[in-house]
Design a protein around this motif. Structure first.
Motif, PDB file in Angstrom:
ATOM      1  N   UNK A  66     -19.008  -1.493-139.978  1.00 55.40           N
ATOM      2  CA  UNK A  66     -18.122  -2.834-140.333  1.00 55.40           C
ATOM      3  C   UNK A  66     -17.069  -2.049-141.184  1.00 55.40           C
ATOM      4  N   UNK A  67     -15.784  -2.764-141.136  1.00 51.67           N
ATOM      5  CA  UNK A  67     -14.683  -2.606-142.105  1.00 51.67           C
ATOM      6  C   UNK A  67     -14.607  -3.803-142.874  1.00 51.67           C
ATOM      7  N   UNK A  68     -14.785  -3.425-144.010  1.00 48.84           N
ATOM      8  CA  UNK A  68     -14.658  -4.735-145.252  1.00 48.84           C
ATOM      9  C   UNK A  68     -13.533  -4.407-146.181  1.00 48.84           C
ATOM     10  N   UNK A  69     -13.438  -5.582-146.806  1.00 53.23           N
ATOM     11  CA  UNK A  69     -12.502  -5.649-148.016  1.00 53.23           C
ATOM     12  C   UNK A  69     -13.024  -6.747-148.891  1.00 53.23           C
ATOM     13  N   UNK A  70     -12.728  -6.393-150.435  1.00 52.78           N
ATOM     14  CA  UNK A  70     -13.172  -7.717-151.185  1.00 52.78           C
ATOM     15  C   UNK A  70     -12.110  -8.616-151.302  1.00 52.78           C
ATOM     16  N   UNK A  71     -10.946  -8.340-150.875  1.00 55.87           N
ATOM     17  CA  UNK A  71      -9.692  -9.398-151.153  1.00 55.87           C
ATOM     18  C   UNK A  71      -8.591  -8.705-150.115  1.00 55.87           C
ATOM     19  N   UNK A  72      -7.550  -9.736-149.833  1.00 55.36           N
ATOM     20  CA  UNK A  72      -6.649  -9.410-149.068  1.00 55.36           C
ATOM     21  C   UNK A  72      -5.931  -7.818-149.490  1.00 55.36           C
ATOM     22  N   UNK A  73      -5.902  -7.833-150.510  1.00 51.49           N
ATOM     23  CA  UNK A  73      -4.916  -6.476-151.055  1.00 51.49           C
ATOM     24  C   UNK A  73      -5.936  -5.322-151.413  1.00 51.49           C
ATOM     25  N   UNK A  74      -7.143  -5.565-151.485  1.00 54.64           N
ATOM     26  CA  UNK A  74      -8.073  -4.448-151.673  1.00 54.64           C
ATOM     27  C   UNK A  74      -8.296  -3.184-150.763  1.00 54.64           C
TER      28      UNK A  74
END
Length: 96
Positions: A66-74
């Motif tokens: 999976x491709x993941x982020x902590x926030x929109x800009x992370x």
């Protein structure tokens, strides 16, 4: 660069079974892209002499990339998740 971890994580799934978010070290990582799902075979006979009766599937190791982020800009990260045969706990196998 990839870090091998093999630590337990909580995975939130959609009603259709697609991962939506992963909780790792108290932080919620949101899945941003379409995940990749596959199975591999476990060589259970190399570690155990017999398979317990009625245990169910003891050979399929389930994976999600999976491709993941902590926030929109992370920064975007790739998590590889694994669930071993007969287990309910998901493991975070690696982060890259």
């Amino acid at each position: 660069m990839e870090a091998t971890l093999n630590v337990g994580v909580d995975v939130r799934f959609s009603p259709t079974g697609r991962p939506l978010a992963i909780r790792h070290e108290g932080r919620l990582w949101v899945v941003t892209e379409e995940p990749v799902h596959w199975f591999e075979r476990d060589a259970w006979w190399e570690r155990r002499r017999t398979a317990p009766v009625g245990v169910g599937n003891i050979v399929d190791i389930e994976f999600w990339r999976v491709q993941v982020k902590l926030s929109q800009r992370a920064a975007l990260r790739t998590f590889v998740l694994r669930r071993n045969p007969g287990a309910t706990q998901w493991l975070l196998e690696s982060i890259s």
